[in-house]
Design a protein around this motif. Structure first.
Motif, mmCIF file in Angstrom:
data_model
loop_
_atom_site.group_PDB
_atom_site.id
_atom_site.type_symbol
_atom_site.label_atom_id
_atom_site.label_comp_id
_atom_site.label_asym_id
_atom_site.label_seq_id
_atom_site.Cartn_x
_atom_site.Cartn_y
_atom_site.Cartn_z
ATOM 1 N N TRP A 44 2.826 0.699 14.435
ATOM 2 C CA TRP A 44 2.017 -0.108 13.530
ATOM 3 C C TRP A 44 0.570 0.379 13.461
ATOM 4 C CZ3 TRP A 44 3.572 -4.944 11.126
ATOM 5 C CH2 TRP A 44 2.535 -5.571 10.414
ATOM 6 N N GLU A 45 -0.039 0.646 14.615
ATOM 7 C CA GLU A 45 -1.470 0.968 14.633
ATOM 8 C C GLU A 45 -1.790 2.247 13.871
ATOM 9 O OE1 GLU A 45 -2.979 -1.394 15.353
ATOM 10 O OE2 GLU A 45 -2.051 -2.484 16.991
ATOM 11 N N SER A 46 -0.917 3.209 13.920
ATOM 12 C CA SER A 46 -1.159 4.477 13.214
ATOM 13 C C SER A 46 -0.629 4.456 11.789
ATOM 14 C CB SER A 46 -0.510 5.642 13.975
ATOM 15 O OG SER A 46 0.896 5.450 14.099
ATOM 16 N N ASN A 47 0.340 3.584 11.531
ATOM 17 C CA ASN A 47 0.947 3.556 10.200
ATOM 18 C C ASN A 47 1.479 2.159 9.898
ATOM 19 O OD1 ASN A 47 1.961 4.463 7.723
ATOM 20 N ND2 ASN A 47 3.907 5.129 8.625
ATOM 21 N N PRO A 48 0.600 1.229 9.553
ATOM 22 C CA PRO A 48 1.057 -0.139 9.269
ATOM 23 C C PRO A 48 2.060 -0.143 8.127
ATOM 24 C CG PRO A 48 -1.335 -0.059 9.463
ATOM 25 C CD PRO A 48 -0.860 1.359 9.420
ATOM 26 N N PRO A 49 3.125 -0.897 8.241
ATOM 27 C CA PRO A 49 4.140 -0.904 7.185
ATOM 28 C C PRO A 49 3.653 -1.660 5.954
ATOM 29 C CG PRO A 49 4.653 -2.562 8.822
ATOM 30 C CD PRO A 49 3.465 -1.808 9.352
ATOM 31 N N SER A 50 4.221 -1.318 4.828
ATOM 32 C CA SER A 50 3.916 -2.056 3.602
ATOM 33 C C SER A 50 4.480 -3.467 3.725
ATOM 34 C CB SER A 50 4.533 -1.359 2.387
ATOM 35 O OG SER A 50 3.992 -0.067 2.224
ATOM 36 N N PRO A 51 3.715 -4.466 3.303
ATOM 37 C CA PRO A 51 4.241 -5.839 3.360
ATOM 38 C C PRO A 51 5.484 -5.971 2.495
ATOM 39 C CG PRO A 51 1.884 -5.829 2.931
ATOM 40 C CD PRO A 51 2.352 -4.417 2.778
ATOM 41 N N ARG A 52 6.391 -6.812 2.937
ATOM 42 C CA ARG A 52 7.608 -7.080 2.165
ATOM 43 C C ARG A 52 7.449 -8.391 1.401
ATOM 44 N NH1 ARG A 52 11.985 -6.802 6.765
ATOM 45 N NH2 ARG A 52 10.195 -7.579 7.944
ATOM 46 N N ASP A 53 8.037 -8.425 0.224
ATOM 47 C CA ASP A 53 7.907 -9.589 -0.650
ATOM 48 C C ASP A 53 9.258 -10.271 -0.762
ATOM 49 O OD1 ASP A 53 7.083 -11.469 -2.435
ATOM 50 O OD2 ASP A 53 6.782 -10.110 -4.119
ATOM 51 N N SER A 54 9.476 -11.234 0.110
ATOM 52 C CA SER A 54 10.714 -12.011 0.067
ATOM 53 C C SER A 54 10.421 -13.391 0.633
ATOM 54 C CB SER A 54 11.821 -11.337 0.890
ATOM 55 O OG SER A 54 11.518 -11.383 2.277
ATOM 56 N N PHE A 55 11.301 -14.346 0.350
ATOM 57 C CA PHE A 55 11.096 -15.691 0.878
ATOM 58 C C PHE A 55 11.170 -15.699 2.402
ATOM 59 C CE2 PHE A 55 12.928 -17.245 -3.366
ATOM 60 C CZ PHE A 55 11.664 -17.279 -3.938
ATOM 61 N N GLU A 56 12.072 -14.896 2.970
ATOM 62 C CA GLU A 56 12.172 -14.823 4.421
ATOM 63 C C GLU A 56 10.878 -14.289 5.024
ATOM 64 O OE1 GLU A 56 15.084 -12.971 7.850
ATOM 65 O OE2 GLU A 56 14.740 -11.818 6.024
ATOM 66 N N GLN A 57 10.343 -13.218 4.395
ATOM 67 C CA GLN A 57 9.119 -12.635 4.925
ATOM 68 C C GLN A 57 7.937 -13.580 4.778
ATOM 69 O OE1 GLN A 57 9.277 -9.711 6.533
ATOM 70 N NE2 GLN A 57 7.152 -10.012 7.177
ATOM 71 N N GLU A 58 7.923 -14.369 3.700
ATOM 72 C CA GLU A 58 6.858 -15.342 3.520
ATOM 73 C C GLU A 58 6.836 -16.333 4.678
ATOM 74 O OE1 GLU A 58 5.009 -18.008 -0.090
ATOM 75 O OE2 GLU A 58 7.180 -18.011 0.149
ATOM 76 N N ASN A 59 8.007 -16.735 5.159
ATOM 77 C CA ASN A 59 8.073 -17.631 6.315
ATOM 78 C C ASN A 59 7.463 -16.980 7.553
ATOM 79 O OD1 ASN A 59 9.355 -19.580 4.768
ATOM 80 N ND2 ASN A 59 11.410 -18.963 5.398
ATOM 81 N N ASP A 60 7.703 -15.681 7.709
ATOM 82 C CA ASP A 60 7.139 -14.978 8.858
ATOM 83 C C ASP A 60 5.623 -14.908 8.754
ATOM 84 O OD1 ASP A 60 7.641 -13.183 11.291
ATOM 85 O OD2 ASP A 60 6.441 -11.867 10.012
#
Length: 516
Positions: A44-60
């Motif tokens: 993560w620190e060297s390469n943060p992932p692109s945010p995901r757009d889903s209802f499940e991810q919104e809960n996270d």
């Protein structure tokens, strides 16, 4: 069938978004969160992932949220690309006819808003380039040598270098706007341009008369245009407008030396120079010109449309506040975002606090509470009854007050951080809440310590050693809920970034760019 969504819709959407944020019927917040980013992804620190757009991810996003900051009307602004004036640079000029088949020069842009046709100078004044030295010998313009600094309302050259540039002053960015909305890549446009008294003079000047012509360029100087060294005045400009006239100067070679607009006229959407009507000889090779049509209302009438203000910047300053310590220190944050219309905890009303905590908290007591250490992001538990455990993840611990802030999400029970199910979770599959009312076999002691939940404490502040500490959250029997209702509202922006560790002597300016 071909169709296009125009840039004007993007500008409209940006305006509407700003209006929505500033409306009293809405409530927008920026937020920070995710203290344990490397548990989600080791790189993560060297390469943060692109945010995901889903209802499940919104809960996270909600589960890992730490705190929120209210976005006020003064914290949101339409912005445009930052193009800083620099000597020796050749800029594009405003043209109404830029397209895929008629690109801007010298940039080659296929649309006006992607061209470099305006600048900000060293004094935070913004100018639009109406002429960049374009002529038959310099079809892509010439380098700009004189920095525009004037605040006159009429377009003019910036100096006496003869670089051929004509600039139009638009506005000056205020110091308060520089702090909030100036970035490496963007600058703000003034708020309420169409109605504010500050822009009234500029708007009136632009619109009187409507669509006043300012610039005509020479595309061919012609040959054999009668008597050399002669000036022709009041040469008509024909089109769908009226009243515009030009002055043409013929040089020693009987070619067009220059053309200037002497009377701007009004109402033009196209125009052509009438040489015959102005008694200008057409010669053996007829000169040709390009009449530049200003935007609706004239230059400066609507800067959002003229400059392409389809981006919005949201500003939040995160400071450590002893009066309301919702933004934790001593731990990391790796995510920022924006949420629309969250609700207050256990309510259907919109959240309206300036700052709000999104985590749970325990007020602990017992010998050594003032020296106890809870490692950030570590797991702690409470036995709430025989065979039943509550589990939380440490967000922060304050040795002065004994307040332990934590979150609970599905990665603690039944699921891994990547969302996959864990067949044999350590703490079972039920996410139990910490409690001050335990069942048979339960205890208010936090496992692994000799500290208890302070079931006698109720309130939002505590007095210790002649000092009052505001806890930021309201406790009942040693327990505090988040101040925001989780999963309410709409998360409209998320940015994953390398973690930063927050300390007590720092602040962060968060600038979010929304592109419409």
């Amino acid at each position: 069938m071909s169709a296009i969504i125009t840039d004007q819709l993007r500008i409209l959407n940006a305006k509407n978004f700003v209006a929505g944020v500033t409306s009293s019927s809405n409530s927008y917040y920026s937020f920070v969160g995710l203290t344990n980013a490397t548990d989600y992804l080791t790189t993560w620190e060297s390469n943060p992932p692109s945010p995901r757009d889903s209802f499940e991810q919104e809960n996270d996003y909600w589960d890992t949220m730490v705190a929120l900051k209210k976005i006020k009307a003064s914290d949101v602004n339409q912005v445009i690309r930052k193009i800083t004036w620099s000597s020796g640079t050749t800029y594009d000029m405003y043209r109404h006819d830029i397209s895929v088949t008629n690109t801007s020069k010298p940039s080659g842009s296929t649309s006006l808003y992607s061209a470099n046709y305006y600048v900000i100078n060293s004094d935070y004044r913004v100018y639009i380039c109406l002429q960049n030295g374009t002529d038959p010998e310099n079809v892509t313009g010439r380098p700009s040598l004189d920095e525009p600094t004037f605040t006159d309302l009429e377009p003019k050259a910036a100096g006496d270098s003869g670089d051929g540039y004509i600039w139009k002053y638009l506005y000056t960015i205020k110091p308060s706007e520089v702090i909030k909305f100036d970035t490496v890549n963007f600058i703000p446009v003034p708020k309420n341009w169409n109605t504010s008294s500050e822009s009234l003079v500029l708007r009136t000047n632009a619109a009187s008369p409507n669509n006043q012509l300012k610039i005509i360029t020479i595309t061919n100087r012609g040959v054999g245009l009668g008597t050399a060294n002669r000036t022709y005045t009041n040469v008509p400009i024909r089109g769908d407008g009226e009243g515009a006239k030009a002055t043409i100067v013929i040089n020693n070679d009987s070619k067009v030396e220059s053309i200037t607009v002497s009377i701007g006229g009004s109402g033009y959407t196209y125009g052509t120079v009438d040489l015959v009507g102005g008694n200008v000889p057409t010669g053996t090779v007829t000169p040709t010109f390009n009449v530049i049509i200003p935007p609706k209302g004239g230059h400066g009438a609507d800067i959002y449309r003229e400059l392409g203000a389809y981006n919005v910047l949201i500003f939040s300053r995160i400071e450590n506040d002893l009066e309301n310590p919702d933004f934790i220190t001593g731990n990391k944050i790796a995510r920022v975002g924006v949420v629309e219309n969250p609700q207050a905890y256990d309510s259907t009303s919109l959240l309206d606090a300036e700052k709000a905590s999104a985590v749970y908290a325990l007020k602990l007591t017992g010998t050594g509470y003032d020296t106890a250490v809870f490692t950030p992001n570590s797991i702690f538990t409470q036995t709430i009854s025989t065979g039943t455990t509550a589990v939380g993840r440490v967000v922060s611990y304050d040795q002065n007050t004994g307040v332990l802030k934590y979150w609970q999400d599905k990665s603690l029970v039944g699921f891994n951080t990547d969302g996959t199910q864990n067949t044999f979770p350590t703490y079972g599959i039920q996410l139990n809440r910490f409690t001050n009312s335990v069942g048979t076999g339960g205890t208010t002691i936090i496992v692994g310590t000799n500290l208890n939940i302070d079931t006698t404490f109720t309130g939002i502040s505590t007095a210790l050693n002649n000092r009052t500490y505001n806890l930021g959250q309201s406790f009942i029997g040693g327990l505090a809920n988040p101040e925001v209702k989780k999963y309410s509202g709409n998360i409209i922006y998320v940015d994953n970034r390398p973690s930063i560790t927050r300390s007590s002597n720092q602040k962060e300016d968060i600038k979010v760019i929304l592109q419409f």
